[in-house]
Design an enzyme around this catalytic site. Sequence first.
Site, PDB file in Angstrom:
ATOM      1  N   ARG A   1      10.477  34.228  12.166  1.00  0.00           N
ATOM      2  CA  ARG A   1      11.317  33.307  11.389  1.00  0.00           C
ATOM      3  C   ARG A   1      12.033  34.018  10.239  1.00  0.00           C
ATOM      4  NH1 ARG A   1       7.777  27.938  10.302  1.00  0.00           N
ATOM      5  NH2 ARG A   1       7.437  27.210  12.422  1.00  0.00           N
TER       6      ARG A   1
ATOM      7  N   ASP B   1      11.420  16.260   0.851  1.00  0.00           N
ATOM      8  CA  ASP B   1      10.824  17.375   1.589  1.00  0.00           C
ATOM      9  C   ASP B   1      10.942  18.601   0.696  1.00  0.00           C
ATOM     10  OD1 ASP B   1      10.270  17.751   4.902  1.00  0.00           O
ATOM     11  OD2 ASP B   1      10.620  19.613   3.778  1.00  0.00           O
TER      12      ASP B   1
HETATM   13  C1  LIG Z   1       5.965  18.479  10.789  1.00  0.00           C
HETATM   14  S1  LIG Z   1       7.138  17.823   9.634  1.00  0.00           S
HETATM   15  C2  LIG Z   1       6.754  16.108   9.704  1.00  0.00           C
HETATM   16  C3  LIG Z   1       8.000  15.240   9.593  1.00  0.00           C
HETATM   17  C4  LIG Z   1       7.737  13.739   9.661  1.00  0.00           C
HETATM   18  N1  LIG Z   1       6.901  13.287   8.560  1.00  0.00           N
HETATM   19  C5  LIG Z   1       7.132  13.372  10.972  1.00  0.00           C
HETATM   20  O1  LIG Z   1       5.929  13.066  11.030  1.00  0.00           O
HETATM   21  O2  LIG Z   1       7.834  13.373  11.980  1.00  0.00           O
HETATM   22  C6  LIG Z   1       6.381  18.325   8.085  1.00  0.00           C
HETATM   23  C7  LIG Z   1       7.390  18.431   6.937  1.00  0.00           C
HETATM   24  O3  LIG Z   1       6.679  18.632   5.714  1.00  0.00           O
HETATM   25  C8  LIG Z   1       7.440  19.495   4.900  1.00  0.00           C
HETATM   26  N2  LIG Z   1       6.589  20.143   3.891  1.00  0.00           N
HETATM   27  C9  LIG Z   1       5.765  21.219   4.029  1.00  0.00           C
HETATM   28  N3  LIG Z   1       5.156  21.514   2.879  1.00  0.00           N
HETATM   29  C10 LIG Z   1       5.589  20.602   1.974  1.00  0.00           C
HETATM   30  C11 LIG Z   1       5.328  20.403   0.594  1.00  0.00           C
HETATM   31  N4  LIG Z   1       4.473  21.169  -0.084  1.00  0.00           N
HETATM   32  N5  LIG Z   1       5.983  19.385  -0.036  1.00  0.00           N
HETATM   33  C12 LIG Z   1       6.850  18.598   0.641  1.00  0.00           C
HETATM   34  N6  LIG Z   1       7.142  18.746   1.957  1.00  0.00           N
HETATM   35  C13 LIG Z   1       6.512  19.734   2.613  1.00  0.00           C
HETATM   36  C14 LIG Z   1       8.066  20.467   5.876  1.00  0.00           C
HETATM   37  O4  LIG Z   1       9.221  21.089   5.339  1.00  0.00           O
HETATM   38  C15 LIG Z   1       8.358  19.584   7.082  1.00  0.00           C
HETATM   39  O5  LIG Z   1       9.690  19.139   7.102  1.00  0.00           O
END
Ligand SMILES: C[S@@+](CC[C@H](N)C(=O)[O-])C[C@H]1O[C@@H](n2cnc3c(N)ncnc32)[C@H](O)[C@@H]1O
Length: 283
Positions: free
Chosen positions: A45, A153
Amino acid sequence: MPNLAYAPVQPEPLSARNFARLASVIQEASGIKMPAAKKTMLEGRLRRRVVALGLADLNAYCDYLFEAGDYEAELIHLLNVATTNKTDFFREPAHFDFMTKIALPDLAAQGRRTVKIWSAAASIGAEAYTLAMVMEEFRRTERGLDYTILATDICTDVLAQAAAGRFPKAMIDPVPMELRKRYLLQSRDPAVQDVRIAPSLRAKAAFARLNLMDDHYPVDDDYDFVFCRNILIYFDKPTQERVLANLCRHIRAGGYLVLGHSESAIGVDLPVMAVVNTIFQKV
Ligand SMILES: C[S@@+](CC[C@H](N)C(=O)[O-])C[C@H]1O[C@@H](n2cnc3c(N)ncnc32)[C@H](O)[C@@H]1O
């Protein structure tokens, strides 16, 4: 003798020391665990970022991050790379059924005028726009119930995509046909592969960067629904507990915390009770 002119160039791997430094920064800043098993993924990545910066290799990137560059600015890019953003429209549909069949009728019966929803790990916005469609559908019979959606996010790349409200056609399969007609705009030109969210829906969702690792979240404290799905699994247990406790401070009494299918608040000392699997109500 091998013909070296045609030997594929192997990219310089990240040294173990540099991987450990990156993993530690990523976990500290975002909560995302970076065990050794994720080294190849992170290397893959990060390569695009290395090229974008015109650097020689991944180890040069570490020198840039830690010594030469603007650390805070580059950290945002590093975290963009470290996050996994997989999402879908109508992912885990039981949550939206619960809203439509139980929670929203209850709020409407109480005479509520506005429902406040926070999608706290929003990725590219499929969850937020699903929630907007669910609310619009509910409002077809309950006109008096308006709503707001905040979607946050840590990853600035996904937030830009979410705000643009454009999705590849392949992503809309889970959206029921009737809802596609009402809320999605598809070009008649077959060359256009993107589907757009109707402007009326886009206007309902606000997108902002928020790091769940922060001590304080600069958002309201009276949400009716906080969706924090499929992110806690990337955190260790103490971080999960801290994030859950912080999220609960932003839910009004009677409001709901909605987690991903393999996540739970059970066993954590929180002011919530389990309602159904992965849905918790603030007491
Ligand atoms: C796997 S996605 C889930 C998206 C959605 N909630 C779903 O269930 O379809 C997880 C998201 O969490 C975000 N993320 C990761 N660490 C985070 C943090 N410390 N604070 C806020 N968002 C975070 C990532 O960028 C990613 O877009």
